[in-house]
Enzyme design. Structure first.
Site, short mmCIF file in Angstrom:
data_model
loop_
_atom_site.label_atom_id
_atom_site.label_comp_id
_atom_site.label_asym_id
_atom_site.label_seq_id
_atom_site.Cartn_x
_atom_site.Cartn_y
_atom_site.Cartn_z
N HIS A 13 0.87 -1.18 0.00
CA HIS A 13 0.00 0.00 0.00
C HIS A 13 0.91 1.23 0.00
CE1 HIS A 13 -3.61 -2.32 0.46
NE2 HIS A 13 -3.18 -2.89 1.58
N GLU A 60 -1.19 -6.78 -1.90
CA GLU A 60 -2.29 -5.82 -1.76
C GLU A 60 -1.92 -4.47 -2.39
OE1 GLU A 60 -3.81 -5.50 2.24
OE2 GLU A 60 -3.45 -7.62 2.68
#
Length: 462
Positions: A240, A269
């Site tokens: 992220h 992610e």
């Protein structure tokens, strides 16, 4: 594909037929036939995946892309977490998780199970209890036995433990560590291996992408687990990222040192956010970040794949958590590829760019209304699809008796049914591909029909 990865993937013989075909297909497509992100990743011996969530699965335009050759792996964002799978003690629910797995299996996509143990999204019965160490150990083992056992043979890997560390490298103070000490991690991994012997077992965390105290702590944890004979197959690097904070230091070298321990690594992610509004400079930096991540993964033979945290801004978690930030993903809120960002990923994977070239003229306007019955908040987002402009005026009309109350991020005015919005002193410049949002409150009686036509500087927008 390097031989160690082929050996590991071939070993996953207990997967369902659909998932097995998806995994072995990582090596089956020649590079010359590759064009989508996952096809290109396959040619490099990796997968390229997306997270998703159950509400999105009712959006047919969205699922048409999610289920396409762009993605070879799916991660359920929330439907396998503890509050979804064991909302009451000993009562398990798999409906939502099964929906995601069924979607992926029907399209030959592998599934990353996410997540068996986390400090968040725990049900009230668990967080409000006063548990002894023996009781909580039994609860943990029973939960993993049931959830991982239910999906046995249907997932490629499990994020067994999620986010165990603070940013300074200390262990997070939570229900698990406070009651069980750091040994809960080994307990969870052992339980997962017993429940789903052929799934890859990961520990997953954020802010470990580059070298630093937190990634050092994760590295030392993996070494410790291996020394104890605890099963650990991989480390998930969430990714992220935010362009305002700089790119992680020595990312490829960091991935490599974990791989040198004999575990797989994966980008699990990935998204790259920015402070809005977007402009050409920010988008160029964002595209470079995506390029850097892909190249770092491709530079490490045991980096098995990359997953973006949903593929479209339409369903991104970023705006709801980081106020004023967003535009983090390769597809925009209208499910269109962003040429610079998608093209950068495609190129880094060995493709020719693959993005749709931006129009040389025109504009795009997205309109939404938050309606409370006698009034509403209208939000308009203007995207410049032509040459850079300095100063803009948006015009549109309502069909009812909507009356302007107040506006922001622009100078709003109304004459009859016609609304005009002009830029402020600080948001008048729009580079090609850049967007700006403005909003206003209105009152109305009767019906509140959305406007259907917009123009910026006299040009009709899509």
């Amino acid at each position: 594909m390097p031989s160690p990865l082929r050996a590991r993937l071939t070993a996953v013989l207990a997967l369902s037929l659909g998932a097995l075909l998806a995994v072995t297909a990582l090596v089956s497509r020649p590079a010359s036939a590759a064009s989508t992100l996952n096809q290109l990743a396959k040619a490099q011996g990796r997968y390229f995946g997306s997270a998703t969530d159950n509400p999105e699965l009712s959006d047919t335009a969205y699922t048409a892309i999610l289920g396409s050759d762009e993605f070879g792996a799916i991660t359920p964002g929330n439907s396998m977490k503890w509050d979804a799978t064991e909302p009451s003690q000993g009562q398990f629910s798999y409906t939502k998780g099964d929906a995601v797995v069924s979607f992926a299996k029907a399209r030959g996509q592998i599934v990353r199970g996410h997540t068996l143990l986390w400090h968040q999204q725990l049900p009230g019965w668990l967080t409000s209890g006063s548990w002894t160490a023996a009781q909580l150990t039994s609860i943990l083992q029973n939960h993993i036995a049931n959830v991982a056992g239910h999906y046995k043979g249907q997932v490629y890997s499990w994020d067994v433990v999620n986010e165990p560390f603070n940013d300074d490298g200390t262990y997070r103070s939570d229900l698990w560590s406070n009651t069980l000490g750091t040994g809960y991690i080994a307990t969870a991994l052992k339980a997962a291996r017993a429940a789903d012997p052929n799934a890859k077992l990961y520990i997953n965390d954020y802010n470990i992408d580059g070298t630093g105290a937190k990634s050092d702590a994760m590295y030392n944890l993996v070494k410790s687990l291996q020394a104890q004979g605890v099963p650990i197959d991989g480390v998930g690097f969430q990714g992220h990222l935010a362009i305002q904070y700089g790119f992680p230091t020595n990312m490829q070298q960091n991935l490599q040192r974990f791989a040198d321990l004999g575990v797989d690594v994966a980008i699990t992610e990935l998204d790259v956010r920015m402070v809005l509004p977007a402009d050409a400079t920010k988008v160029a930096t964002q595209a470079q970040y995506y390029t850097n991540v892909v190249k770092a993964c491709l530079g490490v033979s045991r980096c098995v794949g990359i997953t973006i945290w949903d593929y479209t801004d339409k369903y991104s978690w970023i705006p709801g958590v980081f106020s004023g930030q967003g535009s983090a993903l390769p597809w925009d809120e209208n499910l269109a590829k962003k040429p610079d960002v998608y093209g950068a990923i495609n190129t880094a994977l060995g493709g020719s760019g693959g993005g749709t070239p931006p129009p040389t003229t025109g504009c795009k306007v997205a309109y939404s209304a938050n309606d409370w019955g006698s009034g509403f908040t209208a939000t308009v987002t203007i995207t410049n699809q032509g040459p850079a402009i300095s100063g803009w005026t948006l015009k549109y009309s309502y069909s009812g008796d909507q009356k302007l109350s107040q506006g922001w991020n622009g100078t709003w005015s109304q004459s009859g049914k016609d609304v005009t919005v002009t830029n402020t002193s600080w948001n008048g410049t729009l580079a090609t591909g850049a967007s700006i949002s403005a909003g206003a409150n209105f009152t109305y009686t009767g019906t509140n029909t959305a406007p259907t036509a917009f123009a910026v500087n006299g040009t009709t927008c899509t």
